[in-house]
Design a protein around this motif. Structure first.
Motif, PDB file in Angstrom:
ATOM      1  N   VAL A 197      42.134  33.837  49.818  1.00 23.33           N
ATOM      2  CA  VAL A 197      40.912  34.513  50.255  1.00 23.33           C
ATOM      3  C   VAL A 197      40.339  35.334  49.105  1.00 23.33           C
ATOM      4  O   VAL A 197      41.071  36.080  48.443  1.00 23.33           O
ATOM      5  CB  VAL A 197      41.202  35.435  51.460  1.00 23.33           C
ATOM      6  CG1 VAL A 197      40.089  36.455  51.658  1.00 23.33           C
ATOM      7  CG2 VAL A 197      41.383  34.607  52.724  1.00 23.33           C
ATOM      8  N   THR A 198      39.043  35.202  48.856  1.00 19.55           N
ATOM      9  CA  THR A 198      38.396  35.991  47.812  1.00 19.55           C
ATOM     10  C   THR A 198      36.898  36.129  48.097  1.00 19.55           C
ATOM     11  O   THR A 198      36.313  35.302  48.795  1.00 19.55           O
ATOM     12  CB  THR A 198      38.595  35.353  46.423  1.00 19.55           C
ATOM     13  OG1 THR A 198      37.998  36.174  45.420  1.00 19.55           O
ATOM     14  CG2 THR A 198      37.985  33.960  46.352  1.00 19.55           C
ATOM     15  N   HIS A 199      36.306  37.190  47.546  1.00 19.29           N
ATOM     16  CA  HIS A 199      34.848  37.318  47.579  1.00 19.29           C
ATOM     17  C   HIS A 199      34.283  37.091  46.182  1.00 19.29           C
ATOM     18  O   HIS A 199      33.080  37.220  45.962  1.00 19.29           O
ATOM     19  CB  HIS A 199      34.436  38.714  48.075  1.00 19.29           C
ATOM     20  CG  HIS A 199      34.894  39.817  47.180  1.00 19.29           C
ATOM     21  ND1 HIS A 199      36.123  40.419  47.298  1.00 19.29           N
ATOM     22  CD2 HIS A 199      34.291  40.416  46.127  1.00 19.29           C
ATOM     23  CE1 HIS A 199      36.259  41.341  46.365  1.00 19.29           C
ATOM     24  NE2 HIS A 199      35.165  41.358  45.634  1.00 19.29           N
ATOM     25  N   ASP A 200      35.158  36.744  45.238  1.00 15.45           N
ATOM     26  CA  ASP A 200      34.790  36.578  43.833  1.00 15.45           C
ATOM     27  C   ASP A 200      34.619  35.095  43.528  1.00 15.45           C
ATOM     28  O   ASP A 200      35.588  34.334  43.512  1.00 15.45           O
ATOM     29  CB  ASP A 200      35.889  37.193  42.958  1.00 15.45           C
ATOM     30  CG  ASP A 200      35.554  37.211  41.477  1.00 15.45           C
ATOM     31  OD1 ASP A 200      34.930  36.241  41.005  1.00 15.45           O
ATOM     32  OD2 ASP A 200      35.924  38.189  40.798  1.00 15.45           O
ATOM     33  N   GLN A 201      33.382  34.674  43.254  1.00  7.65           N
ATOM     34  CA  GLN A 201      33.136  33.248  43.026  1.00  7.65           C
ATOM     35  C   GLN A 201      33.835  32.745  41.775  1.00  7.65           C
ATOM     36  O   GLN A 201      34.277  31.598  41.718  1.00  7.65           O
ATOM     37  CB  GLN A 201      31.628  32.952  42.950  1.00  7.65           C
ATOM     38  CG  GLN A 201      30.860  33.718  41.901  1.00  7.65           C
ATOM     39  CD  GLN A 201      30.045  32.798  40.988  1.00  7.65           C
ATOM     40  OE1 GLN A 201      30.426  31.672  40.723  1.00  7.65           O
ATOM     41  NE2 GLN A 201      28.940  33.318  40.496  1.00  7.65           N
ATOM     42  N   GLU A 202      33.999  33.597  40.748  1.00  6.35           N
ATOM     43  CA  GLU A 202      34.703  33.157  39.544  1.00  6.35           C
ATOM     44  C   GLU A 202      36.170  32.840  39.843  1.00  6.35           C
ATOM     45  O   GLU A 202      36.717  31.863  39.326  1.00  6.35           O
ATOM     46  CB  GLU A 202      34.609  34.220  38.442  1.00  6.35           C
ATOM     47  CG  GLU A 202      33.280  34.239  37.724  1.00  6.35           C
ATOM     48  CD  GLU A 202      33.326  35.085  36.465  1.00  6.35           C
ATOM     49  OE1 GLU A 202      34.441  35.402  35.992  1.00  6.35           O
ATOM     50  OE2 GLU A 202      32.249  35.425  35.964  1.00  6.35           O
ATOM     51  N   GLU A 203      36.801  33.679  40.657  1.00  9.13           N
ATOM     52  CA  GLU A 203      38.184  33.405  41.063  1.00  9.13           C
ATOM     53  C   GLU A 203      38.264  32.063  41.783  1.00  9.13           C
ATOM     54  O   GLU A 203      39.134  31.237  41.504  1.00  9.13           O
ATOM     55  CB  GLU A 203      38.700  34.502  42.000  1.00  9.13           C
ATOM     56  CG  GLU A 203      39.261  35.707  41.299  1.00  9.13           C
ATOM     57  CD  GLU A 203      39.844  36.709  42.274  1.00  9.13           C
ATOM     58  OE1 GLU A 203      40.234  36.324  43.391  1.00  9.13           O
ATOM     59  OE2 GLU A 203      39.914  37.888  41.920  1.00  9.13           O
ATOM     60  N   ALA A 204      37.363  31.865  42.734  1.00 13.58           N
ATOM     61  CA  ALA A 204      37.379  30.623  43.514  1.00 13.58           C
ATOM     62  C   ALA A 204      37.154  29.411  42.621  1.00 13.58           C
ATOM     63  O   ALA A 204      37.852  28.399  42.733  1.00 13.58           O
ATOM     64  CB  ALA A 204      36.319  30.690  44.614  1.00 13.58           C
ATOM     65  N   LEU A 205      36.187  29.510  41.715  1.00 11.75           N
ATOM     66  CA  LEU A 205      35.868  28.382  40.841  1.00 11.75           C
ATOM     67  C   LEU A 205      37.028  28.040  39.914  1.00 11.75           C
ATOM     68  O   LEU A 205      37.314  26.867  39.663  1.00 11.75           O
ATOM     69  CB  LEU A 205      34.626  28.699  40.003  1.00 11.75           C
ATOM     70  CG  LEU A 205      33.278  28.737  40.740  1.00 11.75           C
ATOM     71  CD1 LEU A 205      32.198  29.307  39.836  1.00 11.75           C
ATOM     72  CD2 LEU A 205      32.882  27.343  41.223  1.00 11.75           C
TER      73      LEU A 205
END
Length: 356
Positions: A197-205
């Protein structure tokens, strides 16, 4: 009866729903996850991503829907029966236990022999690069080291599924980058199925095999990072994937996947069409700041409000003639209050029907 660690083919969420006081926090969430995948649940606060994770962990009951691990329905099982590994945002370490005892706690609770616990703790400590820290208490560790302990505790039990709830949000920027690389390395080493779970798009990408974007408890789009980055299906997904600039206009032409809009001042802008568009229909073009630059004949007229030097470039903030806030990049210093013309790369801009 508990789930045993080991291989499975598929985890399925079927129309999961959860209400709190009559308000739907999660609605009809369906998802199929293959063994070994790294899935990121991405979205703003309150979108339902942590609710989904807590339902999977068994910490929260679903109001509707089902969870299957292969053909076995598991949503009625208690958390300890599911045997999933969980990494919390606040680490949730036992402050009075050493690093080694924190990591081995799950094995001790399962009645594993001491020699076997010691062997597996040693292997896991090496995997998360904590050699020499085994006898320290959590309070003697840095934030990054504490997070490594939390990850080690989750993976040592060899769970069928590892659940991570914004595990890097309490770390500073440098540590976040380091731990992101560590999580990627550990996942590639173990191949453990992971939901993050994350709200950080860089982490997700950077981490995920697939990203699930949620908004208001609903799945908006599921896809590989490069697909979501380049081809968001909805304006809200685009906004969350970094398309900060939104420019309104009217559809004036369409050539295959390329749509043209007439904007303020009668100028033309273009982008990749997403969704059904019709001539003269109101629409919006979304573009990332790094794909918008000053141009002598740029179609977007604006006034510079402020700028920041970012080392390799300047980032400008401007207000368009139609009142839209814009961010762009420039190779040269910018003057506050100056008028400027901006252009966007049509191959990196996206056009959506305007939502009324």
């Amino acid at each position: 009866m508990s789930i045993h660690a080991g291989q499975f083919r598929e985890l399925r969420l079927e129309r999961l729903g959860r209400t709190f006081g009559g308000v739907a926090a999660l609605r009809d969430v369906s998802l199929s996850i293959a063994q070994g995948e790294f899935i990121a649940l991405l979205g703003p606060s309150g979108c339902g991503k942590s609710t989904t994770l807590n339902i999977l962990a068994g910490l929260l009951a679903a109001t509707s829907g089902s969870i299957f691990l292969d053909e076995r329905r598991i949503d009625s099982l208690r958390p300890e029966q599911r045997g999933f590994g969980m990494v919390f945002q606040n680490y949730a370490l036992f402050p009075h236990m050493s690093v080694a005892k924190n990591i081995g706690f799950g094995l001790a609770m399962r009645g594993i022999a001491r020699d076997e616990i010691a062997r597996r703790v040693g292997e896991t400590v090496a995997l998360v690069h904590l050699q020499g820290q085994e006898h320290k208490l959590p309070g003697q560790l840095s934030g990054g080291q504490q997070q490594r302990v939390a990850i080690a505790r989750a993976i040592i039990i060899e769970p069928p599924l590892v659940l991570m709830d914004e595990p890097l949000s309490n770390l500073d920027a440098k540590l976040r980058l380091e731990m992101r690389a560590e999580i990627k390395r550990i996942h590639q080493t173990l191949g453990a199925t992971t939901i993050y779970v994350t709200h950080d798009q860089e982490e997700a990408l950077s981490l995920a095999d697939r990203i699930v974007v949620l908004k208001d408890g609903v799945v908006r789009q599921v896809g590989a990072p490069d697909a979501l980055y380049a081809r968001p299906d909805h304006l809200d997904v685009a906004a969350f994937m970094g398309f900060r600039n939104v420019i309104s206009g009217t559809v004036s032409r369409q050539d295959g996947d390329l749509a043209g809009l007439t904007v303020a001042g009668g100028k033309q802008v273009s982008g990749q069409a997403r969704g059904r568009l019709a001539m003269s229909q109101k629409a919006v073009m979304a573009v990332r700041p790094e794909d918008m630059t000053p141009s002598p004949d740029g179609p977007i007229r604006a006034k510079i409000i402020s700028s920041e030097f970012r080392g390799r470039e300047f980032v400008g903030f401007a207000m368009s003639e139609e009142g839209a806030a814009l961010a762009f990049v420039s190779d040269h210093p910018l003057t506050n209050g100056a008028r400027i013309q901006l252009a966007a790369d049509p191959m990196r801009a996206v056009v959506f029907p305007e939502v009324s």
